[in-house]
Design an enzyme around this catalytic site. Structure first.
Site, PDB file in Angstrom:
ATOM      1  N   ASN A   1      38.883  13.211  -8.643  1.00  0.00           N
ATOM      2  CA  ASN A   1      39.268  11.852  -9.018  1.00  0.00           C
ATOM      3  C   ASN A   1      40.512  11.495  -8.213  1.00  0.00           C
ATOM      4  O   ASN A   1      41.637  11.753  -8.623  1.00  0.00           O
ATOM      5  CB  ASN A   1      39.531  11.777 -10.528  1.00  0.00           C
TER       6      ASN A   1
ATOM      7  N   CYS B   1      42.307   7.423 -10.003  1.00  0.00           N
ATOM      8  CA  CYS B   1      42.584   6.848 -11.313  1.00  0.00           C
ATOM      9  C   CYS B   1      43.766   5.894 -11.208  1.00  0.00           C
ATOM     10  O   CYS B   1      44.842   6.281 -10.773  1.00  0.00           O
ATOM     11  CB  CYS B   1      42.889   7.914 -12.345  1.00  0.00           C
TER      12      CYS B   1
ATOM     13  N   GLY C   1      32.253  -2.520 -15.603  1.00  0.00           N
ATOM     14  CA  GLY C   1      31.179  -3.278 -16.244  1.00  0.00           C
ATOM     15  C   GLY C   1      30.455  -4.184 -15.259  1.00  0.00           C
ATOM     16  O   GLY C   1      30.772  -4.218 -14.066  1.00  0.00           O
TER      17      GLY C   1
ATOM     18  N   ASN D   1      35.234  17.114 -13.185  1.00  0.00           N
ATOM     19  CA  ASN D   1      36.047  16.077 -12.536  1.00  0.00           C
ATOM     20  C   ASN D   1      37.513  16.375 -12.821  1.00  0.00           C
ATOM     21  O   ASN D   1      37.901  16.575 -13.981  1.00  0.00           O
ATOM     22  CB  ASN D   1      35.645  14.701 -13.096  1.00  0.00           C
TER      23      ASN D   1
END
Lengths: 312, 304
Positions: free
Chosen positions: A138, A141, A227, A99
């Site tokens: 990526n 980010c 999460g 990545n």
């Protein structure tokens, strides 16, 4: 035939359970904790062209059912990654998808070329040395100040993916940000440019405040929310893209149980990445891979592919 | 780390030691057998998403269990775990089946943890971190300096240093002739475990910020008033550790510090718990969970 096998463009995985970038270190940290052979693949932490020291702590803060992170792509740079981490990663009995994150389009291409040099050699020439299985870009980010969020503009995303395909022979995955008005045109741009798959989604930008001190809690002020809190949001985006774009999707966002895995598959993901769950349940990836066959059986499915996108 | 284990550990007891301070005993044989002083475990409430993440806790001590009559070792009916042997001598070093953690209630997870009852289960994974290194060769006198809840890693450490107990499968052997513990609290009713430290064989010197217990003032000042040891270990709040590092540097005492840094994962994969550490060309953030929590004080790059 192994019914867990999944195919994402040119990328073939023995099962659809991947460890997400930034949540599994460089795999070495998890040796002795997770049986790598059980995993569909591992995506090590994002590497950048030059070493980055990362953001000042506190870098993470827990929020209800989630966490905010602003690590800031702390890494030792691609040269160190290739010299120090890749030789180890290539020995692991699972697919390794590197990545990368560039600050500029040129940086993306330079790194994609360097990573591409580690593609598997043609039969007979590799003398048993494993190559990388793929490259994840990526494009998303949220914590790199001064950087460009490449996946907020379809044209930029298209150029980076097309460029990476040109210089790197590995299967290309574009990891997209959810922090856009409409993710569909960006996923479409990645598909048009030849991406083998898109990873949906990276973290949602958020914030935590200590009102008594009237200060942001994170050193970077804002951070990416991950999460269980984001699972319904990620699920919706996977569903939306799956309906609109003909490209394999890797679902990621709050997955921590086998039920979560199945929900993403049914919504249209061909594979999933386990992220934050690794932090609070370090052996979770291997366990999910073990639980998958039984969950498929519950739907009467004989392969993963049979349930992908089968939402009624 | 072949000795790593993650398990749902039955709670054998969870009792108050001092104000807001509790000792929880967890039946976790694979962790108890492998863990060494200065290492830590992560604890999490099973299935909880708020709090979601585990929290790091230092090992207070392992619990050596007498062989159970049923031959099943630890656990089962709740009466098979016997109290720890007073000094563990003669016990099988492979025997520990439980771990003790001493914790201060500071937030959401520790508040809920203090309400957990015997027989309930807590998720635990470990051992984690590097643990305390041996003191410098020929160390006759080792000092341990603790502030706040920073005393907790030192009970097992005292026992290991004095050769009372072996940990992580090692045979007990003395690493120091004498161990002094300097332990400072804000106020007297926060002092937890003082008798345990005395029984383990340490000379205990107490301090409190408000003068309600022992020396009136900072524990580092109390430490400095005494004869310098051959090696000092510290654990506590960062300003205290900073002060200790300065004293140790000035007096030329080898010094190791165990950092109390918030962590998300404890296993090295999230890169949250970083601290600046000196490198050949300046400094870099290092992960406290895997490269620490114990650092040579001279390598820490204290921010000014």
């Amino acid at each position: 035939m192994n019914r867990l096998v999944v195919t994402l463009g040119r990328l073939h995985l023995k099962n659809p359970i991947l460890a997400a970038s930034g949540t599994f270190g460089y795999a070495r940290e998890m040796e002795g904790k997770v049986d790598f052979a059980k995993l569909g693949g591992i995506i090590p932490k994002t590497v950048t062209k030059r070493p980055r020291i990362g953001n000042p702590p506190p870098r993470t803060v827990e929020t209800p059912s989630g966490m905010l992170n602003a690590i800031g792509l702390d890494n030792d740079g691609i040269d160190h990654f290739i010299a120090h981490h890749l030789p180890y990663l290539k020995t692991l009995p699972t697919a390794i998808v590197a990545n990368i994150a560039g600050k500029t389009e040129d940086e993306f291409l330079e790194m994609a070329e360097q990573i591409g040099a580690n593609a598997p050699l043609p039969e007979g020439e590799g003398s048993g040395v494993r190559g990388l299985a793929g490259l994840e870009l990526n494009l998303s980010c949220p914590n790199v100040s001064g950087g460009v969020d490449f996946a907020t503009d379809p044209d930029v995303a298209r150029r980076v993916v097309a460029g990476a395909r040109r210089v790197c022979p590995l299967p290309i995955i574009a990891k997209l940000t959810p922090n856009v008005t409409n993710i569909v045109p960006i996923a479409q741009a990645a598909a048009d440019a030849g991406a083998d798959a898109v990873s949906l989604v990276n973290t949602f930008i958020g914030m935590a405040i200590d009102w008594k001190k009237r200060r942001p809690i994170l050193g970077n002020v804002t951070g990416g929310l991950s999460g269980p809190a984001i699972k319904p949001l990620a699920l919706r985006l996977v569903y939306q893209v799956a309906r609109a774009v003909k490209i394999p999707i890797i679902g990621v966002g709050g997955i921590s149980t086998i039920d979560d895995v199945m929900e993403f598959l049914v919504a249209g993901a061909s594979a999933v990445q386990i992220g934050t769950a690794n932090f609070f349940d370090p052996t979770v990836c291997g366990r999910l891979a073990e639980q998958l066959p039984q969950a498929l059986e519950q739907l009467g499915a004989t392969s993963v592919q049979e349930v992908v996108g089968q939402l009624k | 780390m072949p000795d790593f284990a993650q398990l749902l550990a039955p709670v054998l007891e969870n009792r108050r030691l001092a104000r807001d301070t509790y000792l929880i005993r967890l039946e976790a044989p694979p962790v108890a057998r492998a863990i060494r002083p200065g290492q830590f475990v992560m604890l999490r409430l099973p299935g909880s998403t708020d709090p979601l993440l585990g929290r790091p806790f230092a090992l207070y001590d392992t619990v050596i269990c007498l062989p159970s009559t049923s031959g099943r070792g630890v656990g089962g009916e709740g009466d098979t775990v016997k109290p720890p042997l007073p000094n563990g001598r003669g016990a099988d070093i492979d025997a520990p089946g439980a771990i003790d953690i001493v914790y201060l209630v500071v937030g959401k997870l520790t508040g809920l943890l203090s309400q957990v009852q015997s027989g309930e289960k807590v998720e635990v994974w470990g051992p984690l971190g590097n643990g305390f290194p041996d003191p410098v060769g020929q160390a006759k006198h080792v000092a341990l300096v603790a502030g706040g809840i920073g005393q907790t890693p030192f009970l097992a450490h005292i026992r290991e240093l004095l050769g009372e107990r072996g940990y992580g499968g090692q045979v007990a052997r003395p690493r120091a002739k004498r161990v002094s513990l300097y332990y400072g609290v804000r106020t007297a009713d926060l002092a937890a475990g003082v008798e345990d430290f005395r029984q383990a064989g340490a000379e205990v010197h107490l301090a409190s910020n408000d003068g309600t217990l022992g020396f009136h003032g900072f524990v580092t000042d109390l430490f400095e008033q005494h004869e310098p040891p051959d090696h000092v270990f510290g654990c506590g709040p960062e300003p205290m550790l900073h002060a200790l590092a300065k004293i140790a540097e000035r007096k030329g005492i080898p010094c190791h510090l165990s950092l109390e840094t918030p962590m998300a994962c404890g296993v090295g994969i999230c890169f949250s718990c970083v601290t600046p550490v000196r490198t050949a060309d300046g400094w870099d953030y290092k992960r406290v969970c895997v490269e620490g929590p114990v650092f040579d004080a001279a390598t820490l790059h204290w921010e000014t």
